[in-house]
Write an enzyme that holds these catalytic residues in place. Structure first.
Site, mmCIF file in Angstrom:
data_model
loop_
_atom_site.group_PDB
_atom_site.id
_atom_site.type_symbol
_atom_site.label_atom_id
_atom_site.label_comp_id
_atom_site.label_asym_id
_atom_site.label_seq_id
_atom_site.Cartn_x
_atom_site.Cartn_y
_atom_site.Cartn_z
ATOM 1 N N ASN A 151 0.658 -1.206 -0.057
ATOM 2 C CA ASN A 151 0.035 0.213 -0.109
ATOM 3 C C ASN A 151 0.900 1.216 -0.034
ATOM 4 O OD1 ASN A 151 0.825 -0.130 2.740
ATOM 5 N ND2 ASN A 151 -0.815 0.016 3.702
ATOM 6 N N PHE A 153 3.001 4.460 -1.416
ATOM 7 C CA PHE A 153 2.609 5.264 -2.594
ATOM 8 C C PHE A 153 3.384 6.621 -3.069
ATOM 9 C CE2 PHE A 153 -0.897 6.463 0.235
ATOM 10 C CZ PHE A 153 -0.487 7.585 0.140
ATOM 11 N N HIS A 169 3.955 7.401 1.298
ATOM 12 C CA HIS A 169 3.773 6.584 2.142
ATOM 13 C C HIS A 169 4.813 5.504 2.122
ATOM 14 C CE1 HIS A 169 0.899 3.064 3.623
ATOM 15 N NE2 HIS A 169 1.721 3.294 4.683
ATOM 16 N N ASN A 261 3.785 2.604 12.680
ATOM 17 C CA ASN A 261 3.919 1.260 13.154
ATOM 18 C C ASN A 261 5.073 1.518 14.273
ATOM 19 O OD1 ASN A 261 2.120 0.253 11.452
ATOM 20 N ND2 ASN A 261 3.364 -0.472 10.171
ATOM 21 N N PRO A 292 -4.036 9.233 5.230
ATOM 22 C CA PRO A 292 -4.258 9.124 3.815
ATOM 23 C C PRO A 292 -5.601 8.449 3.348
ATOM 24 C CG PRO A 292 -2.771 7.559 4.582
ATOM 25 C CD PRO A 292 -3.108 8.331 5.491
ATOM 26 N N GLY A 293 -6.137 8.522 2.185
ATOM 27 C CA GLY A 293 -7.168 7.854 1.799
ATOM 28 C C GLY A 293 -6.842 6.629 1.102
ATOM 29 N N SER A 299 -6.996 12.542 1.087
ATOM 30 C CA SER A 299 -6.354 12.018 2.169
ATOM 31 C C SER A 299 -6.365 13.621 2.997
ATOM 32 C CB SER A 299 -4.676 12.199 1.699
ATOM 33 O OG SER A 299 -4.752 11.061 0.929
ATOM 34 N N HIS A 316 -4.697 5.431 10.932
ATOM 35 C CA HIS A 316 -3.550 5.586 10.052
ATOM 36 C C HIS A 316 -4.007 5.847 8.543
ATOM 37 C CE1 HIS A 316 -3.567 1.899 8.753
ATOM 38 N NE2 HIS A 316 -2.254 1.577 8.201
#
Length: 390
Positions: A151, A153, A169, A261, A292-293, A299, A316
């Site tokens: 995920n 990006f 991200h 995390n 973020p979306g 986002s 998150h």
């Protein structure tokens, strides 16, 4: 907060109303840990992870749980606001910018062709005491400044005033995974020797904080978190250079960075505890965060409200409703492409394997934000213009 669930030990405080059975089982396992403190939090993006739900918060007394941090230690977000309105960028120029970024920043399993400058690595750590970091250091030099997969990006966005932003991200790449696996294995052995009441099937083996192993894990985890930041910073630096090459008058604001995390000592409810945020963002009063979306959705840059009930944390992201494999198998490729095309978003979805991060695999980010209005307030709402998927 949506509701409170009672267990045999601690309660579970939930900001989500759609947690599935596996997520709730994992949350109950957390609540029944003998060292769990006060209550367990499930944030609006909560979904099942390995051992502990992603989108969860565990506060622990004198224990640290590697699987409650996760394998991508230090994974997080960074964002930078430019001074440029979106009208300065044509679709052609955005595509050229994306092509240049792709040529400079490896993604997926790709690494740098050459080792990066050691001075860009985290400084101030005694890595001679770190077993895994020492072992992985040279490999990490080729992973510095790389996006990774899943995920992760890079996204070009605009805010409500049509000003362009850059968002990344990404995490600690393979070094974080190796640290997580190494210390989770050690924790399992220690728990077996101590004959602890923690159910081995829960995958929540812990390290007592007074042990050397716990102290080593803390050190290596903190290094991985610093490496993840160094990784994002280098990518952001190179992306900014690409933009500057296209528009010489562009300037960039201060970088916003936040991990989601990690574990850290914090004081809550009058006690120092180890707060584990796994897919959770710190949201202390006045603290700036990033939520973020999913791909193709909005986002948010947010400000924390310092809600003690969530251990001053928020979500998150949007949170998955189906696994990557489920998304690839069940989603309609043409429909997902059309969603992005209708919004005019530049993307690279072209085959079924790209559906793993499609927006339909995630919860509605609008619903997620509404569910945590007592945790954060929105500072900027960002809409995607172009995305590079890891």
């Amino acid at each position: 907060m949506k509701k409170v669930i009672s267990t045999e030990n601690l309660s579970i405080k939930m900001w989500c109303d759609d947690a599935d059975e596996q997520t709730m089982t994992q949350a109950k396992n957390l609540a029944n840990l003998p060292f769990a403190f006060k209550h367990i939090c499930l944030l609006p993006d909560a979904h099942a992870g390995y051992g502990m739900p992603i989108g969860g918060v565990l506060a622990a007394e004198n224990a640290i749980v590697p699987n409650a941090v996760g394998v991508d230690i230090g994974c997080g977000m960074c964002a930078v606001k430019t001074n440029m309105p979106v009208e300065q960028f044509s679709r052609k120029s955005l595509n050229e910018i994306l092509d240049k970024i792709r040529s400079l920043i490896p993604s997926g399993f790709n690494h740098q062709k050459e080792k990066q400058d050691k001075n860009l690595m985290p400084q101030g750590f005694h890595i001679d005491e770190m077993v895994v970091v020492q072992q992985e250091y040279n490999a990490a030099l080729t992973q510095l400044g790389t996006l990774g997969g899943g995920n992760h990006f890079i996204e070009i966005q605009k805010d409500e005033q049509d000003i362009v932003w850059i968002m990344i991200h990404s995490g600690s790449r393979n070094i974080g995974l190796k640290v997580a696996e190494h210390y989770n294995s050690i924790a399992k052995k220690i728990n077996a020797l101590l004959n602890t009441p923690v159910n081995p099937k829960a995958d929540l083996a812990f390290l007592p904080v007074e042990t050397k192993e716990a102290q080593l894990y803390f050190s290596e985890m903190e290094y991985c978190t610093a490496f993840a930041l160094a990784n994002r910073k280098l990518m952001m630096q190179r992306i900014q250079q690409v933009f500057s090459d296209f528009i010489h008058t562009i300037t960039f604001g201060q970088i916003i960075n936040i991990a989601h995390n990690y574990a850290v000592w914090e004081e809550h409810f009058g006690k120092m505890v180890v707060v584990h945020r796994k897919g959770a963002t710190s949201a202390k009063a006045g603290e700036t965060g990033i939520i973020p979306g999913s791909q193709g959705t909005k986002s948010y840059i947010v400000e924390g409200l310092g809600n003690p009930e969530s251990f001053m944390s928020c979500s998150h992201g949007a949170g998955r409703v189906m696994s990557r494999n489920q998304a690839i198998k069940n989603l309609n490729l043409e429909e997902e492409i059309q969603k992005l095309n209708t919004k005019g978003i530049i993307h690279s979805i072209s085959s079924r394997k790209d559906l793993d991060e499609a927006s339909s695999a995630y919860k509605s980010i609008d619903d997620v934000m509404r569910s945590q209005s007592d945790l954060v307030k929105i500072k900027y709402e960002l809409s995607p213009l172009a995305v590079i998927k890891g």
